[in-house]
Design an enzyme around this catalytic site. Structure first.
Site, short mmCIF file in Angstrom:
data_model
loop_
_atom_site.label_atom_id
_atom_site.label_comp_id
_atom_site.label_asym_id
_atom_site.label_seq_id
_atom_site.Cartn_x
_atom_site.Cartn_y
_atom_site.Cartn_z
N SER A 145 -4.38 -0.55 2.55
CA SER A 145 -3.44 -0.27 3.65
C SER A 145 -3.93 0.90 4.50
CB SER A 145 -2.03 0.01 3.11
OG SER A 145 -1.54 -1.10 2.39
N ASN A 172 6.06 -6.69 1.49
CA ASN A 172 7.12 -5.95 2.19
C ASN A 172 7.78 -4.90 1.30
OD1 ASN A 172 8.60 -5.39 4.56
ND2 ASN A 172 10.33 -6.60 3.83
#
Length: 542
Positions: A206, A459
């Site tokens: 990420s 998520n």
């Protein structure tokens, strides 16, 4: 590609059924060669003869007797002149085929060092059997013996003495013959050309790799991705960001680039096909290596049951990868979803990564290899057991793609100003902070900040921490980057979002960049300031 003359002439010789046609067709298909058949040249000069092989043999001998074979060189020149305004992509003209020494010498006198002669041969028994196998006529045996009695055909093997390369096609596959011909023509790079740039994450994933790929992707001809759908990359687009779980992140930003999923990729066929459909990707553009791993529904269920205690994304990647390793003795092609070649839905896209890469190297195409996740999640080098199921370093990505280290030009290591890990028991990070603290320091509104820091694949909320200089230095050692890409620099101050040049960044940011360069010994060549169309400050010297 290496510097080449405006054109080159390839002469092919050999007996009946020696493999001339197969070689010529591959030179046409792989290298865009223009093929000039002496059969057609004979028919143009002597249009009243029949196209039966023995008639062509006699007509060719008559022409050779008249001028010693010079007629082929003259006809070749007319073909080259006729195509001077629309030359072949590779500049190759292939003469299929030369039959006597006089023809070879006449062409060599005309074109000198730009002539390359390849002679193909095989054992006489092999040649005869090939002829019989391809002929269905009842008198095939008699016809073959009659053809072999022709004087020119009887002497054809003498051309081997003149050839640059002689290939025994009875002991060499058609693909291997092409390899040898390609090398002779200097179409392979001499040595390892550095055409590959590798982009990897330097922390725990990420890091904003998709954002950086989106910026540089238009510079490449081939985009390669490895890893699996446990890692999602985002690229800015409107009305909503593009999300990539299998395909390279530059898929839309570089619409003319070819796409490749390497043999070390791990694929969820349903999700990949949805992704292909969403982005309108054709089978002419995308190649999936046949050896790539396929995830089954059982893999996903087992991963959910077994790896929740380390905050796995539970996409089935690890279990599927383990099956490839442990299931070798039980494997039967096509009996279950195991490799990409076993999945009928993927058949239109299947191919060989090695061939795709070899073609790219021959053509001098620039290649971007996009890694997934981050260095400190590496199975071998991360904080075990809080790791992923593969090696996420440059070395691991190269192995998964099938690219040699000597082909690498640049290694871009992407790092965040504040590293993250997925929420839950995902492993240690030094000096964790919370989003409220980032909000306080950066003055970015809290709600958008929290919404941004959720994982693309699951998520989930992320954990966030101070920049870890020791971890960073370890990643530099493991990956040997040539460049650092620094992302989320707006977390040092929301005003960085309005910076379009390096000197417009805040003083704190500039000092941080200077220290990153001092610790790593590498330049910070790319800085991501936001998530929009103009969000990367590009300081590259390449």
């Amino acid at each position: 590609m290496n510097d080449q003359a405006s054109f080159r002439v390839v002469l092919v010789s050999g007996a009946i059924c020696s493999g001339k046609s197969a070689l010529v067709e591959q030179l046409r298909e792989k290298h865009g060669a223009m093929v000039i058949k002496t059969k057609d040249l004979i028919l143009r000069k002597l249009p009243k003869i029949t196209i039966e092989r023995r008639s062509l043999q006699r007509a060719g001998e008559k022409l050779d007797k008249d001028d010693g074979g010079q007629w082929v060189a003259e006809a070749l020149q007319r073909e080259i002149d006729a195509n001077s305004q629309r030359p072949t992509p590779s500049g190759l003209y292939v003469v299929d085929c030369v039959r006597i020494e006089g023809q070879v010498n006449a062409i060599r006198r005309a074109y000198g060092p730009e002539v390359f002669h390849i002679h193909v041969k095989a054992d006489p028994k092999v040649l005869k059997q090939r002829y019989l196998d391809r002929s269905r006529a009842d008198d095939a045996v008699h016809e073959y013996e009659a053809l072999k009695k022709n004087r020119t055909e009887r002497n054809i093997e003498s051309l081997a003495e003149l050839a640059d390369v002689v290939v025994d096609t009875g002991r060499c596959s058609a693909a291997s013959v092409l390899v040898r011909a390609t090398a002779l023509l200097n179409l392979y790079p001499r040595g390892a050309e550095k055409l590959v740039d590798v982009l990897i994450g330097g922390q725990y994933g990420s890091e904003g790799k998709g954002n950086i790929v989106g910026h540089i992707a238009p510079e490449y001809d081939l985009l390669v991705r490895v890893g699996g759908p446990n890692a999602g990359h985002q690229v800015f687009a409107e009305p909503e960001p593009e999300k990539y779980f299998h395909l390279p992140s530059g898929t839309q930003r570089a619409p003319n680039a070819k796409l490749l999923l390497g043999p070390g990729a791990v694929i969820n066929p349903t999700k990949l096909l949805d992704e292909i459909a969403k982005h309108g990707i054709s089978s002419e553009r995308l190649v999936i290596d046949r050896q790539a791993i396929v995830i089954s529904s059982d893999d996903i269920e087992e991963e959910k049951a077994r790896f929740g205690n380390i905050s796995s994304t539970a996409q089935g990647v690890g279990i599927a990868s383990a099956r490839k390793l442990t299931g070798r003795s039980d494997y039967k092609a096509g009996t279950e979803l195991f490799l990409a070649r076993d999945c009928s839905d993927l058949q239109p896209f299947l191919g060989s990564a090695r061939k795709v890469l070899a073609d790219a190297f021959v053509k001098g195409h620039r290649i971007l290899l996009e890694g997934t996740q981050g260095t400190s999640l590496s199975l071998h080098h991360g904080q075990y057991p809080h790791v992923t199921s593969r090696d996420t370093t440059v070395a691991g990505c190269l192995a998964d793609a099938g690219i040699a280290p000597s082909n690498v030009r640049r290694v871009i290591m992407v790092c965040r100003t504040y590293p993250i890990r997925v929420g839950g028991p995902s492993g240690p990070m030094e000096y964790e902070v919370d989003m409220e603290e980032i909000h306080y320091r950066s003055r970015i509104p809290l709600d958008p900040l929290k919404n941004a820091e959720r994982t693309t694949t699951t998520n989930k909320e992320r954990r966030i921490a101070e920049f870890d200089w020791e971890q960073f230095k370890d990643s530099v050692q493991l990956n040997g980057p040539t460049d650092i890409a620094l992302t989320f620099v707006d977390y040092f101050g929301i005003e960085n979002r309005k910076a379009f040049r390096f000197e417009q960044l805040t003083d704190e940011t500039i000092r941080f960049v200077e220290e990153v360069e001092r610790v790593s010994g590498r330049p910070v060549s790319l800085l991501s300031t936001d998530f929009n169309w103009r969000n990367v400050i590009d300081r590259r010297s390449w």
